[in-house]
Scaffold this motif. Structure first.
Motif, PDB file in Angstrom:
ATOM      1  N   TYR A  53       0.831  -1.143   0.017  1.00 19.85           N
ATOM      2  CA  TYR A  53      -0.114   0.125   0.023  1.00 19.85           C
ATOM      3  C   TYR A  53       0.795   1.396  -0.025  1.00 19.85           C
ATOM      4  O   TYR A  53       1.701   1.275   1.062  1.00 19.85           O
ATOM      5  CB  TYR A  53      -0.992  -0.093   1.249  1.00 19.85           C
ATOM      6  CG  TYR A  53      -1.836   1.397   1.206  1.00 19.85           C
ATOM      7  CD1 TYR A  53      -2.755   1.662   0.297  1.00 19.85           C
ATOM      8  CD2 TYR A  53      -1.853   2.115   2.507  1.00 19.85           C
ATOM      9  CE1 TYR A  53      -3.575   2.638   0.460  1.00 19.85           C
ATOM     10  CE2 TYR A  53      -2.531   3.230   2.648  1.00 19.85           C
ATOM     11  CZ  TYR A  53      -3.419   3.760   1.594  1.00 19.85           C
ATOM     12  OH  TYR A  53      -4.233   4.626   1.747  1.00 19.85           O
ATOM     13  N   TYR A  92      -2.637   0.541  -4.257  1.00 23.22           N
ATOM     14  CA  TYR A  92      -2.252  -1.037  -3.785  1.00 23.22           C
ATOM     15  C   TYR A  92      -1.535  -1.573  -4.844  1.00 23.22           C
ATOM     16  O   TYR A  92      -1.714  -1.247  -6.000  1.00 23.22           O
ATOM     17  CB  TYR A  92      -3.423  -1.520  -3.385  1.00 23.22           C
ATOM     18  CG  TYR A  92      -4.461  -1.046  -2.268  1.00 23.22           C
ATOM     19  CD1 TYR A  92      -4.087  -1.267  -1.145  1.00 23.22           C
ATOM     20  CD2 TYR A  92      -5.448  -0.228  -2.734  1.00 23.22           C
ATOM     21  CE1 TYR A  92      -4.808  -0.849  -0.001  1.00 23.22           C
ATOM     22  CE2 TYR A  92      -6.340   0.373  -1.645  1.00 23.22           C
ATOM     23  CZ  TYR A  92      -5.748  -0.037  -0.390  1.00 23.22           C
ATOM     24  OH  TYR A  92      -6.553   0.455   0.624  1.00 23.22           O
ATOM     25  N   SER A 133      -4.116  -9.552   3.632  1.00 24.43           N
ATOM     26  CA  SER A 133      -6.067  -9.460   3.694  1.00 24.43           C
ATOM     27  C   SER A 133      -6.181 -10.812   3.434  1.00 24.43           C
ATOM     28  O   SER A 133      -5.714 -11.637   2.702  1.00 24.43           O
ATOM     29  CB  SER A 133      -6.311  -8.474   2.551  1.00 24.43           C
ATOM     30  OG  SER A 133      -7.746  -8.433   2.647  1.00 24.43           O
ATOM     31  N   GLN A 179      -9.228 -11.187   1.912  1.00 24.17           N
ATOM     32  CA  GLN A 179     -10.125 -10.952   0.737  1.00 24.17           C
ATOM     33  C   GLN A 179      -9.224 -10.411  -0.189  1.00 24.17           C
ATOM     34  O   GLN A 179      -8.337  -9.369   0.151  1.00 24.17           O
ATOM     35  CB  GLN A 179     -11.366 -10.019   1.116  1.00 24.17           C
ATOM     36  CG  GLN A 179     -10.910  -8.739   1.614  1.00 24.17           C
ATOM     37  CD  GLN A 179     -12.363  -7.872   1.895  1.00 24.17           C
ATOM     38  OE1 GLN A 179     -13.363  -8.379   1.699  1.00 24.17           O
ATOM     39  NE2 GLN A 179     -11.958  -6.638   2.443  1.00 24.17           N
ATOM     40  N   ILE A 200      -9.056  -5.812  -1.549  1.00 19.37           N
ATOM     41  CA  ILE A 200      -8.499  -4.842  -0.657  1.00 19.37           C
ATOM     42  C   ILE A 200      -9.006  -3.473  -0.204  1.00 19.37           C
ATOM     43  O   ILE A 200      -8.914  -2.874   0.665  1.00 19.37           O
ATOM     44  CB  ILE A 200      -7.004  -4.977  -0.361  1.00 19.37           C
ATOM     45  CG1 ILE A 200      -6.480  -4.370   0.964  1.00 19.37           C
ATOM     46  CG2 ILE A 200      -6.400  -4.336  -1.571  1.00 19.37           C
ATOM     47  CD1 ILE A 200      -4.862  -4.895   1.198  1.00 19.37           C
ATOM     48  N   TRP A 201      -9.327  -2.936  -1.248  1.00 25.42           N
ATOM     49  CA  TRP A 201      -9.720  -1.670  -1.590  1.00 25.42           C
ATOM     50  C   TRP A 201     -11.027  -1.359  -0.892  1.00 25.42           C
ATOM     51  O   TRP A 201     -11.556  -0.068  -0.494  1.00 25.42           O
ATOM     52  CB  TRP A 201      -9.719  -1.098  -3.202  1.00 25.42           C
ATOM     53  CG  TRP A 201     -10.927  -2.136  -3.878  1.00 25.42           C
ATOM     54  CD1 TRP A 201     -12.287  -1.751  -3.931  1.00 25.42           C
ATOM     55  CD2 TRP A 201     -10.558  -3.279  -4.544  1.00 25.42           C
ATOM     56  NE1 TRP A 201     -12.798  -2.807  -4.583  1.00 25.42           N
ATOM     57  CE2 TRP A 201     -11.961  -3.748  -5.061  1.00 25.42           C
ATOM     58  CE3 TRP A 201      -9.335  -3.868  -4.858  1.00 25.42           C
ATOM     59  CZ2 TRP A 201     -11.651  -4.688  -5.907  1.00 25.42           C
ATOM     60  CZ3 TRP A 201      -9.467  -5.177  -5.756  1.00 25.42           C
ATOM     61  CH2 TRP A 201     -10.739  -5.575  -5.992  1.00 25.42           C
ATOM     62  N   LEU A 202     -11.923  -2.408  -0.365  1.00 24.85           N
ATOM     63  CA  LEU A 202     -12.992  -2.261   0.235  1.00 24.85           C
ATOM     64  C   LEU A 202     -12.742  -1.766   1.493  1.00 24.85           C
ATOM     65  O   LEU A 202     -13.373  -0.807   2.302  1.00 24.85           O
ATOM     66  CB  LEU A 202     -13.864  -3.445   0.443  1.00 24.85           C
ATOM     67  CG  LEU A 202     -14.269  -3.982  -0.812  1.00 24.85           C
ATOM     68  CD1 LEU A 202     -15.025  -5.389  -0.452  1.00 24.85           C
ATOM     69  CD2 LEU A 202     -15.362  -3.222  -1.383  1.00 24.85           C
ATOM     70  N   ASP A 203     -11.640  -1.808   1.939  1.00 23.19           N
ATOM     71  CA  ASP A 203     -11.237  -1.333   3.435  1.00 23.19           C
ATOM     72  C   ASP A 203     -10.139   0.117   3.480  1.00 23.19           C
ATOM     73  O   ASP A 203      -9.389   0.451   3.972  1.00 23.19           O
ATOM     74  CB  ASP A 203     -10.063  -2.543   4.340  1.00 23.19           C
ATOM     75  CG  ASP A 203     -11.049  -3.520   4.320  1.00 23.19           C
ATOM     76  OD1 ASP A 203     -12.109  -3.544   4.759  1.00 23.19           O
ATOM     77  OD2 ASP A 203     -10.435  -4.756   4.509  1.00 23.19           O
ATOM     78  N   ASN A 204     -10.208   0.493   2.230  1.00 28.41           N
ATOM     79  CA  ASN A 204      -9.500   1.826   1.777  1.00 28.41           C
ATOM     80  C   ASN A 204      -9.622   2.973   2.818  1.00 28.41           C
ATOM     81  O   ASN A 204      -8.786   3.588   3.275  1.00 28.41           O
ATOM     82  CB  ASN A 204      -9.889   2.227   0.306  1.00 28.41           C
ATOM     83  CG  ASN A 204      -8.734   3.500   0.053  1.00 28.41           C
ATOM     84  OD1 ASN A 204      -9.185   4.471   0.025  1.00 28.41           O
ATOM     85  ND2 ASN A 204      -7.758   3.145  -0.131  1.00 28.41           N
ATOM     86  N   GLU A 233     -10.150   2.733   5.855  1.00 31.46           N
ATOM     87  CA  GLU A 233      -9.541   2.304   7.250  1.00 31.46           C
ATOM     88  C   GLU A 233      -7.958   2.441   7.023  1.00 31.46           C
ATOM     89  O   GLU A 233      -7.213   3.068   7.692  1.00 31.46           O
ATOM     90  CB  GLU A 233      -9.831   0.764   7.576  1.00 31.46           C
ATOM     91  CG  GLU A 233      -8.936   0.428   8.702  1.00 31.46           C
ATOM     92  CD  GLU A 233      -9.318  -0.987   8.922  1.00 31.46           C
ATOM     93  OE1 GLU A 233      -8.287  -1.864   9.053  1.00 31.46           O
ATOM     94  OE2 GLU A 233     -10.431  -1.613   8.704  1.00 31.46           O
ATOM     95  N   HIS A 234      -7.412   2.112   5.659  1.00 35.51           N
ATOM     96  CA  HIS A 234      -6.134   2.273   5.383  1.00 35.51           C
ATOM     97  C   HIS A 234      -5.547   4.023   5.303  1.00 35.51           C
ATOM     98  O   HIS A 234      -4.438   4.073   5.615  1.00 35.51           O
ATOM     99  CB  HIS A 234      -5.908   1.611   4.067  1.00 35.51           C
ATOM    100  CG  HIS A 234      -6.075   0.132   4.129  1.00 35.51           C
ATOM    101  ND1 HIS A 234      -6.407  -0.868   3.141  1.00 35.51           N
ATOM    102  CD2 HIS A 234      -5.890  -0.866   5.171  1.00 35.51           C
ATOM    103  CE1 HIS A 234      -6.583  -1.755   3.493  1.00 35.51           C
ATOM    104  NE2 HIS A 234      -6.329  -2.184   4.989  1.00 35.51           N
ATOM    105  N   GLN A 258      -5.159   4.962   9.037  1.00 39.19           N
ATOM    106  CA  GLN A 258      -4.254   4.235   9.534  1.00 39.19           C
ATOM    107  C   GLN A 258      -2.874   4.638   9.061  1.00 39.19           C
ATOM    108  O   GLN A 258      -1.907   4.730   9.955  1.00 39.19           O
ATOM    109  CB  GLN A 258      -4.672   2.599   9.346  1.00 39.19           C
ATOM    110  CG  GLN A 258      -3.514   2.054  10.284  1.00 39.19           C
ATOM    111  CD  GLN A 258      -3.773   0.457  10.047  1.00 39.19           C
ATOM    112  OE1 GLN A 258      -4.584   0.035   9.503  1.00 39.19           O
ATOM    113  NE2 GLN A 258      -2.995  -0.463  10.786  1.00 39.19           N
TER     114      GLN A 258
END
Length: 149
Positions: free
Chosen positions: A33, A40, A80, A82, A85-89, A91-92, A95
């Motif tokens: 990332y 990503y 991940s 899954q 991974i962009w579904l948790d973008n 959050e990333h 973070q």
């Protein structure tokens, strides 16, 4: 009578083993990332996953080169369960202090005008700061024997 009870116990133990191994058997995906560009990199598929509209839609780009681009900034290694991974973008971004890149903003004319004005200013500053070439003086003999004014 003992055979059905033993068979039932065997079935229960086998089911518990399978259920506990499910998390072990689940595939773990590795990504890089790049928070500065909110991009990503899928290590296995060798493709960059990026968004140009602030994370609303995502696209990918396959890159066969092994060289890491210096323009993306520092990378973080993410794992991940899954592949998407962009579904948790969101959050990333939070973070890792990422920046959501939004090139396709709805008001692009205003942002482009500011960019053009900035470029013109820089260009004007550069042209005015250029040094003029000094005038050439005539050679030694022309100064001595040349026409007098």
């Amino acid at each position: 009578m003992k055979q059905p009870a033993i068979l039932f116990c065997f079935f229960v133990v086998f089911s518990l083993i399978i259920c506990s191994c499910n998390s072990v058997l689940q595939k773990d995906y590795e990504f890089y990332y790049y928070p500065e560009k909110n991009t990503y990199y899928d290590v296995v598929n060798k493709e960059y996953i990026y968004s140009l509209d602030g994370g609303q839609t995502w696209d990918s780009l396959f890159v066969a080169s092994e060289n890491e681009p210096a323009t993306l900034g520092t990378k973080r290694i993410l794992h991940s369960k899954q592949h998407s991974i962009w579904l948790d973008n969101a959050e990333h971004i939070q973070q890792y202090n990422g920046r959501a890149v939004n090139v396709l903003a709805s008001d692009t004319t205003a942002s482009n005008q500011a960019l053009v004005a900035e470029r013109k200013i820089k260009k004007a500053v550069n042209t005015s700061s250029q040094k003029k070439e000094p005038e050439k003086k005539p050679g030694f003999f022309k100064r001595l024997f040349g026409k007098k004014k």
